[in-house]
Design an enzyme around this catalytic site. Structure first.
Site, PDB file in Angstrom:
ATOM      1  CG  HIS A 158      24.321 -35.492   1.834  1.00  0.00           C
ATOM      2  ND1 HIS A 158      24.465 -36.348   0.760  1.00  0.00           N
ATOM      3  CD2 HIS A 158      23.386 -34.599   1.467  1.00  0.00           C
ATOM      4  CE1 HIS A 158      23.644 -35.969  -0.202  1.00  0.00           C
ATOM      5  NE2 HIS A 158      22.991 -34.901   0.200  1.00  0.00           N
TER       6      HIS A 158
ATOM      7  CG  HIS B  11      23.942 -30.669  -3.010  1.00  0.00           C
ATOM      8  ND1 HIS B  11      24.881 -31.560  -2.581  1.00  0.00           N
ATOM      9  CD2 HIS B  11      22.754 -31.071  -2.464  1.00  0.00           C
ATOM     10  CE1 HIS B  11      24.298 -32.478  -1.804  1.00  0.00           C
ATOM     11  NE2 HIS B  11      23.018 -32.201  -1.717  1.00  0.00           N
TER      12      HIS B  11
ATOM     13  CG  HIS C 113      15.569 -32.696   2.751  1.00  0.00           C
ATOM     14  ND1 HIS C 113      15.764 -33.960   2.258  1.00  0.00           N
ATOM     15  CD2 HIS C 113      16.549 -31.938   2.197  1.00  0.00           C
ATOM     16  CE1 HIS C 113      16.824 -33.964   1.447  1.00  0.00           C
ATOM     17  NE2 HIS C 113      17.320 -32.752   1.377  1.00  0.00           N
TER      18      HIS C 113
ATOM     19  CD  GLU D 223      19.511 -34.977  -1.192  1.00  0.00           C
ATOM     20  OE1 GLU D 223      19.948 -33.895  -1.578  1.00  0.00           O
ATOM     21  OE2 GLU D 223      19.632 -35.357  -0.002  1.00  0.00           O
TER      22      GLU D 223
END
Lengths: 129, 281
Positions: free
Chosen positions: B12, B59, B193, B240
């Site tokens: 996302h 976030h 990431h 995540e």
């Protein structure tokens, strides 16, 4: 302090409850920039806006210098700090590049080439720190 | 009765939303990524889900340092796109399903998953980018959405096992709802990431592809992978991926893989995407 299982991951600060306590005011300041009016106020006089927050002088200096590694050392988390570089009109990639010591162009090219490889980057012993 | 028919997993990355909002999807940088989502754009038109139970993470937008719930279910009739520091994304308001959300809340808490119940929550790119990827640029989202926010910002997030087990309890909850509804469960975030520190830019294609393989046909064991493996090997934000296990737990043990896509990079991130359906019993 107990040794954390992630202590030997190189070049990485894990945002855990201890860091969260250290960075509480820094992160709350950053999130205040989610409101357009606060962004304007901050841009008009950064120092004066920072002085409204119960942050350490070190934290304020790190914000003024846009030193994201230093902000994270002082308890910042990237998703909070994102409001600062978003206010500056800069991307996650720009901010991430600034933390690696690479130019943005070199960093972007590294990503196009498949990113930073895991080899040598999973344990501190592999890259001496 | 309500039934879970399918699952979607996708990264996302906020830059994907920005690329769509700014009309950059045909640029050489973005074109290969959006090509990977052509399948799901057609597929979703045939599937016509009534409700999507959308697992994502906030976030630091809805939840600041004052409250960080581990599992939060959105029970409101609607949720506005969040202003993440550059103005809200120009995407439709998300319409919820308060009755189903209340039913799921009741069922999951009775099943020992202690949810935080949220009635006002702006939804950030974690939720809106997957919707944009699957539905494209639309005037209104074509179905109802129950946002389910998982903490992966403040360490430690819930374990993979906890997420997988929650998925199983979620299935029981949804399938005991009396209305006839076609429900999909989506898991979002990842893949490898790292957005911070000198190690920023870490991508681990071997880890990601192993994760995709095992999510499909070895999820029981994949759920046992500890946090430290994710943060060490897939980056501090790669954690995540535990959210994908909620989606997987909610589906049958045997699933049919309809589409698999993997691409590096989108900004700082490796993008993974799966479309899976429950095999007919």
């Amino acid at each position: 302090m107990t040794t954390k299982p992630y202590h030997d991951i190189p070049g990485t600060i894990i945002f855990d409850p201890e860091m969260a306590q250290l960075g509480y005011h820094l992160n709350q300041f950053a999130n205040s920039l989610m409101q357009a009016a606060n962004r304007e106020k901050f841009k008009a006089n950064e120092r004066a806006y920072l002085d409204e927050w119960a942050m350490s002088e070190e934290q304020k200096q790190a914000v003024l210098a846009r030193d994201y590694n230093q902000m994270m050392q002082l308890g910042g988390n990237v998703y909070f700090l994102a409001k600062i570089f978003s206010t500056d009109g800069l991307s996650f990639q720009h901010a991430a590049a600034s933390m690696t010591g690479m130019t943005q162009e070199a960093y972007a090219q590294m990503m196009l080439n498949g990113g930073r490889r895991p080899e040598g980057n999973l344990y501190k012993e592999q890259n001496n720190g | 009765m309500a039934r879970i028919t399918a699952g979607v997993a996708t990264s996302h990355v906020p830059a994907i939303g920005a690329a769509m909002d700014l009309g950059k999807t045909e640029q050489p940088y973005w074109q290969p990524l959006f090509k990977g989502y052509e399948y799901v754009r057609q597929w979703i038109k045939e599937q016509k889900p009534d409700v999507i139970f959308l697992v994502y993470n906030d976030h630091a937008n809805a939840f600041d340092m004052n409250f960080i719930p581990t599992f939060a279910i959105g029970c409101a009739p609607e949720f506005k796109p969040a202003d993440e520091g550059w103005g809200a994304r120009p995407v439709p308001i998300v319409k919820g399903h308060p009755a189903l959300a209340a039913h799921i809340t009741q069922s999951l808490i009775q099943d020992n998953f202690d949810l935080t119940v949220v009635h006002k929550m702006d939804v950030d790119h974690g939720l809106t980018v997957p919707l944009s990827l699957v539905f494209g640029q639309v005037e209104a989202w074509p179905c109802l959405i129950i946002p389910f926010a998982v903490n992966v910002v403040l360490y430690p997030p819930p374990s993979g096992q906890r997420c997988y087990d929650l998925g199983k309890a979620l299935r029981k909850a949804i399938e005991s709802f009396p209305e006839d509804l076609n429900v999909q469960v989506w898991g979002t975030g990842g893949m490898s990431h790292q957005l911070q520190g000198p190690r920023a830019g870490l991508i681990n294609q071997a880890f990601d592809n192993d994760f995709l393989d095992r999510l499909i046909d070895d999820a029981e064991n994949l759920a046992k992978v500890p946090h430290i493996n994710y943060v060490r090997e897939a980056g501090s934000e790669g954690i995540e991926l535990v959210m994908w296990l909620i989606m997987r737990g909610a589906l049958n043990d045997e699933i049919e893989l309809k589409h698999r896509f993997y691409h590096v990079p989108a900004s700082n991130t490796a993008v993974g995407h799966l479309v899976v359906e429950n095999k007919k019993a």
